[in-house]
Design a protein around this motif. Structure first.
Motif, PDB file in Angstrom:
ATOM      1  N   GLN A  86       0.841  -1.182   0.000  1.00 42.09           N
ATOM      2  CA  GLN A  86       0.000   0.000   0.000  1.00 42.09           C
ATOM      3  C   GLN A  86       0.886   1.245   0.000  1.00 42.09           C
ATOM      4  OE1 GLN A  86      -3.299  -0.203  -0.334  1.00 42.09           O
ATOM      5  NE2 GLN A  86      -3.048  -2.450  -0.364  1.00 42.09           N
ATOM      6  N   ALA A  87       0.728   2.053  -1.034  1.00 38.14           N
ATOM      7  CA  ALA A  87       1.568   3.242  -1.147  1.00 38.14           C
ATOM      8  C   ALA A  87       1.412   4.156   0.058  1.00 38.14           C
ATOM      9  CB  ALA A  87       1.217   3.993  -2.435  1.00 38.14           C
ATOM     10  N   SER A  88       0.239   4.167   0.683  1.00 35.54           N
ATOM     11  CA  SER A  88      -0.014   5.053   1.823  1.00 35.54           C
ATOM     12  C   SER A  88       0.808   4.675   3.056  1.00 35.54           C
ATOM     13  CB  SER A  88      -1.501   5.043   2.172  1.00 35.54           C
ATOM     14  OG  SER A  88      -1.924   3.716   2.486  1.00 35.54           O
ATOM     15  N   ASN A  89       1.350   3.435   3.068  1.00 31.69           N
ATOM     16  CA  ASN A  89       2.137   3.003   4.230  1.00 31.69           C
ATOM     17  C   ASN A  89       3.599   3.442   4.152  1.00 31.69           C
ATOM     18  OD1 ASN A  89      -0.045   1.685   5.403  1.00 31.69           O
ATOM     19  ND2 ASN A  89       0.403  -0.262   4.368  1.00 31.69           N
ATOM     20  N   TYR A  90       3.981   4.088   3.053  1.00 36.50           N
ATOM     21  CA  TYR A  90       5.380   4.475   2.865  1.00 36.50           C
ATOM     22  C   TYR A  90       5.677   5.772   3.608  1.00 36.50           C
ATOM     23  CZ  TYR A  90       9.810   5.576   0.568  1.00 36.50           C
ATOM     24  OH  TYR A  90      11.126   5.874   0.307  1.00 36.50           O
ATOM     25  N   ASP A 143       8.546   1.371   4.473  1.00 36.98           N
ATOM     26  CA  ASP A 143       7.146   0.991   4.619  1.00 36.98           C
ATOM     27  C   ASP A 143       7.009   0.455   6.045  1.00 36.98           C
ATOM     28  OD1 ASP A 143       4.705  -0.365   4.753  1.00 36.98           O
ATOM     29  OD2 ASP A 143       4.748  -0.856   2.617  1.00 36.98           O
ATOM     30  N   THR A 144       6.646   1.337   6.972  1.00 39.87           N
ATOM     31  CA  THR A 144       6.660   0.973   8.392  1.00 39.87           C
ATOM     32  C   THR A 144       5.624  -0.087   8.742  1.00 39.87           C
ATOM     33  OG1 THR A 144       5.297   2.931   8.789  1.00 39.87           O
ATOM     34  CG2 THR A 144       7.663   3.148   9.164  1.00 39.87           C
ATOM     35  N   ALA A 145       4.502  -0.106   8.034  1.00 41.20           N
ATOM     36  CA  ALA A 145       3.476  -1.119   8.324  1.00 41.20           C
ATOM     37  C   ALA A 145       4.033  -2.520   8.046  1.00 41.20           C
ATOM     38  CB  ALA A 145       2.225  -0.854   7.489  1.00 41.20           C
ATOM     39  N   GLU A 146       4.706  -2.692   6.909  1.00 44.22           N
ATOM     40  CA  GLU A 146       5.268  -3.998   6.568  1.00 44.22           C
ATOM     41  C   GLU A 146       6.449  -4.348   7.481  1.00 44.22           C
ATOM     42  OE1 GLU A 146       4.174  -6.278   4.576  1.00 44.22           O
ATOM     43  OE2 GLU A 146       2.466  -5.070   3.910  1.00 44.22           O
ATOM     44  N   LEU A 147       7.232  -3.348   7.842  1.00 40.19           N
ATOM     45  CA  LEU A 147       8.362  -3.597   8.737  1.00 40.19           C
ATOM     46  C   LEU A 147       7.890  -4.209  10.047  1.00 40.19           C
ATOM     47  CD1 LEU A 147      11.340  -3.264   9.672  1.00 40.19           C
ATOM     48  CD2 LEU A 147      10.736  -0.923  10.354  1.00 40.19           C
ATOM     49  N   GLY A 165       9.469  -4.205   4.347  1.00 38.01           N
ATOM     50  CA  GLY A 165       9.308  -2.776   4.527  1.00 38.01           C
ATOM     51  C   GLY A 165      10.487  -1.936   4.082  1.00 38.01           C
ATOM     52  N   ILE A 166      11.577  -2.552   3.671  1.00 43.33           N
ATOM     53  CA  ILE A 166      12.756  -1.814   3.211  1.00 43.33           C
ATOM     54  C   ILE A 166      12.780  -1.825   1.691  1.00 43.33           C
ATOM     55  CG2 ILE A 166      15.276  -1.715   3.239  1.00 43.33           C
ATOM     56  CD1 ILE A 166      15.212  -3.064   5.952  1.00 43.33           C
ATOM     57  N   PRO A 167      12.775  -0.664   1.032  1.00 45.97           N
ATOM     58  CA  PRO A 167      12.766  -0.641  -0.440  1.00 45.97           C
ATOM     59  C   PRO A 167      14.102  -1.121  -1.001  1.00 45.97           C
ATOM     60  CG  PRO A 167      12.982   1.580   0.419  1.00 45.97           C
ATOM     61  CD  PRO A 167      12.759   0.695   1.610  1.00 45.97           C
ATOM     62  N   VAL A 168      14.043  -2.037  -1.969  1.00 40.52           N
ATOM     63  CA  VAL A 168      15.279  -2.600  -2.541  1.00 40.52           C
ATOM     64  C   VAL A 168      15.384  -2.366  -4.043  1.00 40.52           C
ATOM     65  CG1 VAL A 168      15.628  -4.337  -0.755  1.00 40.52           C
ATOM     66  CG2 VAL A 168      14.170  -4.870  -2.722  1.00 40.52           C
ATOM     67  N   ALA A 169      14.274  -2.100  -4.718  1.00 35.69           N
ATOM     68  CA  ALA A 169      14.334  -1.905  -6.169  1.00 35.69           C
ATOM     69  C   ALA A 169      13.174  -1.041  -6.629  1.00 35.69           C
ATOM     70  CB  ALA A 169      14.291  -3.253  -6.896  1.00 35.69           C
ATOM     71  N   THR A 170      13.430  -0.277  -7.706  1.00 35.54           N
ATOM     72  CA  THR A 170      12.376   0.484  -8.358  1.00 35.54           C
ATOM     73  C   THR A 170      12.311   0.064  -9.820  1.00 35.54           C
ATOM     74  OG1 THR A 170      13.699   2.352  -9.189  1.00 35.54           O
ATOM     75  CG2 THR A 170      12.994   2.429  -6.867  1.00 35.54           C
ATOM     76  N   ALA A 171      11.184   0.328 -10.463  1.00 39.27           N
ATOM     77  CA  ALA A 171      11.023  -0.030 -11.877  1.00 39.27           C
ATOM     78  C   ALA A 171      10.112   0.975 -12.566  1.00 39.27           C
ATOM     79  CB  ALA A 171      10.449  -1.442 -12.013  1.00 39.27           C
ATOM     80  N   GLU A 172      10.528   1.368 -13.765  1.00 33.12           N
ATOM     81  CA  GLU A 172       9.681   2.149 -14.660  1.00 33.12           C
ATOM     82  C   GLU A 172       9.310   1.260 -15.830  1.00 33.12           C
ATOM     83  OE1 GLU A 172       8.282   4.842 -14.169  1.00 33.12           O
ATOM     84  OE2 GLU A 172       9.445   5.996 -12.716  1.00 33.12           O
ATOM     85  N   LEU A 173       8.024   1.175 -16.114  1.00 37.47           N
ATOM     86  CA  LEU A 173       7.497   0.280 -17.140  1.00 37.47           C
ATOM     87  C   LEU A 173       6.958   1.092 -18.311  1.00 37.47           C
ATOM     88  CD1 LEU A 173       5.412  -2.000 -14.729  1.00 37.47           C
ATOM     89  CD2 LEU A 173       7.849  -2.171 -15.288  1.00 37.47           C
ATOM     90  N   LYS A 174       7.229   0.625 -19.524  1.00 36.93           N
ATOM     91  CA  LYS A 174       6.732   1.308 -20.717  1.00 36.93           C
ATOM     92  C   LYS A 174       6.130   0.299 -21.679  1.00 36.93           C
ATOM     93  CE  LYS A 174       8.145   5.175 -19.116  1.00 36.93           C
ATOM     94  NZ  LYS A 174       7.157   6.136 -18.575  1.00 36.93           N
TER      95      LYS A 174
END
Length: 1013
Positions: A26-30, A37-41, A148-157
């Motif tokens: 959930q983006a709102s948990n970031y 992401d504290t909720a997932e942590l 909860g720790i971000p490890v990767a991002t992706a842009e999709l086209k």
């Protein structure tokens, strides 16, 4: 919903990931300020470490909200200090309590609850994540979290919306602020993805961001190992990314066992150090090798054909670490030790640094020192027998000296990782390695109590030894030793391939054949010797050619060509950083040319051509005992310092004006720095040495490394010794995939018959010698016994040596045929006995005896040559053309199969008067040749060459041309070199050259076939 919209692609990826075990984030948990992401942590902490958490809440006075706030801040602070990767691997301590932030799959699952904590990891994929505090409207298509720790991002086209992966890369470069917390100090890698292609980067640097391909490589009819991805029946070409790489177990494995930081440069912080993420071929190769070994156990050989510049050092490091704690599907340890065989110091350091990041304790990797041979044996014995060391780094030559010092190895299983597979992999060093690891010395007997049979069995393949061999250029022997039989043809082939073609197309390496300039040397000699003795034609030609090439006049012209070209065309490239290598044929050649280069640079006042020379040992220059030099003495510093000194550039040194250092731009080499040397600033190579087979590829590949300032246009080879097309031919087998027909093990019996047919060897003498030899090699032998046995080795070879000497007097040709037959057998057995587990004591006995006898057989006195009265009267070095000999896709290349040579037949060298030989060479290389009868005269000259006559007998006209055309071209140029008009037309007009050559080929082919008929 329209399938043309980008969201359809995003939906498909998310759906596949959720089906494979990911959770929907959930983006709102970031928490944008913390980058978590504290909720997932806390969902993860609560599911895995509730008792510790309750203690931490107690420390905060029973206030769970305060505990969560402070713990989240603590995690963020630790990531700021140590980095995301270290925190995930090793957790965070708070108030003396260690909290794990991720659980990785254990090496084995012997314990019933082994996977309980691992299966509670929370991998979440969050779409349209608004990540920024300063620009809250910006979002990312996908962000991957681990607990909860971000490890990767992706842009999709989606190309259906006219957006491709290039737009994703541009978005990262221009619309993503690299200073943002998520990009600068949280995520480990960033993906640019469309349905066709994937690219990755581990660091955003605005417009300077460098993306690397992360693609499987193309496949299909007529396509073998190019860039891109193959078509798939269902889904997208890039589906492997989320179906394989992002599959939860594989993704956690990448974080645990692949990702690592480059070694710190100076005072770099953890966030300034470069993050290494495996390229697809590296990840896929390691996974495939490990999976096969886990399923099938030890006792298998693997050949990895990965192009130069493919990151082989990292691949080996990752593989060695995985093999060191690999368990089978039945939870049994597959290997007790991993042995890495290499001569590259860079790999030693890289293995130790990389694996320390995984393990966080020393001693797992051990390099054996080369400084003290005695201590080396003790070190190897200790490392092999001890429990701490899991990975041992050695040279192959270490093992013959340690057999008697090692104990307790019988039955243990070893993974042997070979860096550069075709180096020293046949013969006694490789056999000694096997004897040590199998603990099979000459005291070990087979079931019948025969040490010879035991010795033979030790050479072959064994269930406790697995070889993982790496090379970019597999020879036929390499394929036989380590290759995997093709299920249909039986041809040995590589287990995994990352081809030169794919590496070039993906931009990992540059194409060294695209700008190839050739020169040719023409010369005339005169003979003033009164004693016109007969000489060995082959040796004399080589000696005379060397005399001409290394003459002062020739070296001076070469020095002028090299330095004028470097000064005008190379020195200013790469912002004044470009460097060059000069490849010579011998140590004497290197030093003498180096001196001419230094003298010419001083004479011309060139200060942009700093020179170094590299050669081994001490050299008496031109045979003069008064002129002895070493590399250290010439350069003024140690050999180990040379790579660093050569790498230095003033342009990169902020203190260059204050504390000036010499800048070296040109390195002259003789059989050094032509393999394994990685200097990205090299743009130019001056070749003054015949390059053939694998050596041609390895030498020229020193240029192919990329650099941010370096482009394809910067590369140039200036070759004064080879034809461009010949070099192209040498590269061709290694451009895509290489294979060879299987070897016939029964060839060895033909070779044995050829040796024994001369009736020079007596079985009783061979048997006695073998017993003495094995006694000398015995681990239990005393010093006195060894000395007596050593004397026996001479006593039992004396009779055969004497019979051979008599044969030399009576029938010298037959004697040389025997020597050749024995050499052929020894070479063949040394190789085939590793491919086939022969249990034939007679073959082993002949090998052991013959190998030693060869060192004792006398040789006829070489008539030699006196060059004292030979003069160089004419010399000219001519530029013959600019070529683009880049390779084109042709599919799998089949190397000639191993046939051996059991006949031992060797032609006696043709003896010709020295004066005739020089006259012939003047006809071929002289400067005043007639141009009469261009086709017939040149063709007849070519027809007199033995290999041309032989080719006509066994080939059709087209294949005959592969041999004839190059010879005819030489003969023709000899005749027309002073006729500049005809010479220019022949070299520049390809149509004229082709028609003229075709006419001559037909004339020669028909005439030679007619003569035989």
């Amino acid at each position: 919903m329209s399938v043309h919209k980008e969201i359809a692609f995003e939906d498909a990826i998310e759906r596949a990931m959720l089906d494979s075990g990911w959770l929907k984030g959930q983006a709102s948990n970031y928490h944008r300020e913390l980058g978590l992401d504290t909720a997932e942590l806390f969902a993860f902490i609560g599911a895995t470490q509730v008792e510790k958490w309750d203690q931490l809440v107690t420390f905060e006075g029973g206030d769970p909200d305060a505990a969560q706030r402070k713990f989240a801040e603590r995690v963020a602070a630790e990531i700021e200090s140590r980095g995301t990767l270290d925190v995930l691997r090793h957790g965070v301590k708070d108030r003396g309590l260690l909290f794990r932030l991720a659980y990785f799959r254990p090496a084995h699952t012997l314990a019933e609850d082994a996977l309980v904590e691992y299966e509670k990891n929370r991998l979440t994929v969050t779409r349209q994540l608004h990540y920024s505090v300063t620009t809250p409207d910006k979002s990312l298509d996908l962000v991957l979290f681990v607990n909860g720790i971000p490890v990767a991002t992706a842009e999709l086209k989606n190309p259906l919306t006219r957006q491709t992966v290039e737009h994703a890369k541009a978005q990262y470069r221009r619309d993503r602020d690299p200073r943002e917390l998520l990009f600068a100090r949280r995520a480990l890698v960033h993906f640019a993805v469309d349905p066709e292609l994937v690219f990755i980067t581990t660091r955003l640097l605005g417009d300077k961001t460098r993306f690397l391909p992360f693609n499987r490589g193309s496949e299909g009819p007529g396509v073998d190992g190019g860039a891109g991805n193959p078509p798939v029946k269902d889904g997208y070409r890039t589906s492997y990314l989320w179906e394989e790489v992002w599959q939860p177990e594989a993704w956690l494995d990448i974080i645990r066992r692949f990702l690592h930081l480059e070694k710190a440069n100076g005072r770099q912080t953890v966030h300034q150090r470069a993050m290494i993420f495996p390229r697809f071929h590296q990840w896929h190769a390691v996974r495939a090798l490990v999976d096969h070994a886990a399923e099938h156990g030890s006792g298998h050989n693997y050949l990895v054909q990965h192009s130069a510049g493919s990151g082989k050092s990292n691949t080996i490091a990752w593989l060695a670490h995985r093999l060191s704690n690999l368990y089978s599907t039945e939870n049994e340890s597959v290997f007790d030790k991993v042995i890495v065989i290499t001569d590259r110091s860079v790999l030693d350091a890289q293995l130790q640094d990389t694996i320390y990041q995984f393990e966080h304790h020393g001693g797992v990797v051990r390099k054996i020192s080369d400084k003290d041979p005695g201590a080396k044996s003790e070190q190897v014995a200790e490392a092999l027998s001890g429990e701490t060391t899991k990975i041992l780094i050695v040279t192959l030559q270490t093992f013959p000296h340690v057999l008697d010092k090692v104990s307790g190895l019988r039955g243990k299983k070893f993974a042997i990782v070979v860096d550069e597979a075709h180096s020293s992999q046949s013969g006694e060093s490789s056999a000694a390695l096997k004897r040590v690891l199998l603990k099979l010395g000459s005291d070990d007997l087979d079931e019948d109590g025969d040490p010879l049979t035991a010795s033979a069995l030790a050479r072959g393949r064994h269930k406790t030894l697995s070889y993982f061999a790496f090379t970019a250029t597999p020879k036929a022997k390499t394929l036989h030793l380590f290759g995997t039989p093709h299920p249909a043809t039986g041809n040995p082939q590589p287990f995994h391939v990352y081809s030169m073609r794919q590496a070039i197309e993906e931009g990992f390496i540059l194409d060294v054949l695209s700008n190839y300039v050739t020169y040719k040397t023409y010369w005339r000699l005169a003979n003033a010797n009164s004693d016109d003795r007969d000489v060995d034609e082959r040796k004399a030609r080589t000696q005379l050619a060397r005399f001409a090439v290394l003459s002062p006049a020739s070296l001076e012209q070469r020095a002028e060509i090299i330095l004028e070209h470097f000064h005008e065309k190379v020195a200013g490239r790469l912002g004044g950083r470009a460097k060059a290598m000069v490849v010579t044929s011998s140590r004497d050649h290197a030093v003498r040319l180096y001196r001419k280069l230094v003298a010419y640079a001083e004479m011309r006042g060139y200060d942009d051509c700093g020179l170094l020379v590299a050669f081994s040992g001490e050299l008496a220059v031109d045979g003069s005992q008064e002129d002895k030099v070493t590399e250290v003495g010439v350069n003024g510093f140690s050999e180990t310092e040379l790579p660093k000194k050569f790498a230095y550039t003033r342009a990169d040194d902020p203190h260059a004006d204050v504390n000036p250092k010499p800048e070296y731009r040109i390195l002259v080499v003789a059989d050094k720095y032509q393999t394994g040397f990685d200097q990205p600033l090299l743009t130019t190579m001056y070749v003054d040495k015949k390059l053939q087979n694998v050596a041609a590829v390895q030498t020229l590949s020193r240029l192919n490394r990329t650099h941010p300032l370096k482009s394809q246009e910067d590369l140039l080879v200036l070759d004064m010794a080879n034809e461009a097309e010949d070099i192209r031919t040498e590269f061709k087998p290694f451009y895509e995939t290489t294979t060879t027909p299987p070897a016939d093990p029964n060839l060895l019996y033909g070779a044995e018959r050829a040796v024994m047919g001369f009736a020079l060897l007596v079985e009783s003498e061979m048997e006695a010698f073998a017993a003495a030899y094995l006694a000398a090699e015995s681990r239990s032998s005393t010093e006195a016994q060894w000395q007596r046995a050593h004397a026996d080795l001479y006593r039992f070879t004396d009779p055969a040596r004497d019979r051979f000497a008599q044969l030399m007097d009576d029938e010298p040709e037959a004697a040389e045929e025997f020597r050749s037959a024995l050499q052929s057998y020894v070479r063949m057995y040394g190789f085939l006995s590793q491919v086939v587990s022969y249990q034939d004591r007679d073959l082993e006995r002949l090998y052991v005896y013959g190998r030693h006898l060869l060192t004792r057989l006398p040789r006829r006195e070489d008539p030699g040559m006196d060059l004292g009265q030979v003069d160089l009267t004419h010399l000219r070095i001519v530029r013959t053309g600019d070529h683009d000999v880049s390779l084109t896709p042709e599919g799998e290349q089949v190397l000639p199969g191993f046939t051996g040579d059991g006949t031992g037949r060797k032609q006696e060298p043709e003896q010709v008067p020295l004066s005739e030989l020089i006259a012939d060479l003047n006809d071929r290389f002289g400067v005043n040749l007639s141009d009469e009868d261009l086709i017939g005269g040149s063709a007849r000259a070519a027809m007199s060459v033995p290999k041309v006559r032989a080719a006509a007998m066994v080939n059709d006209e087209e294949n005959f041309g592969h041999v004839f055309d190059a010879v005819f071209e030489d003969k023709l140029i000899e005749r027309i070199e002073d006729d500049t008009k005809v010479l220019q037309k022949f070299t520049d007009d390809t149509g004229f050259k082709a028609e003229l050559t075709q006419l001559a080929r037909r004339y020669a082919y028909e005439a030679l076939r007619r003569d035989v008929a």
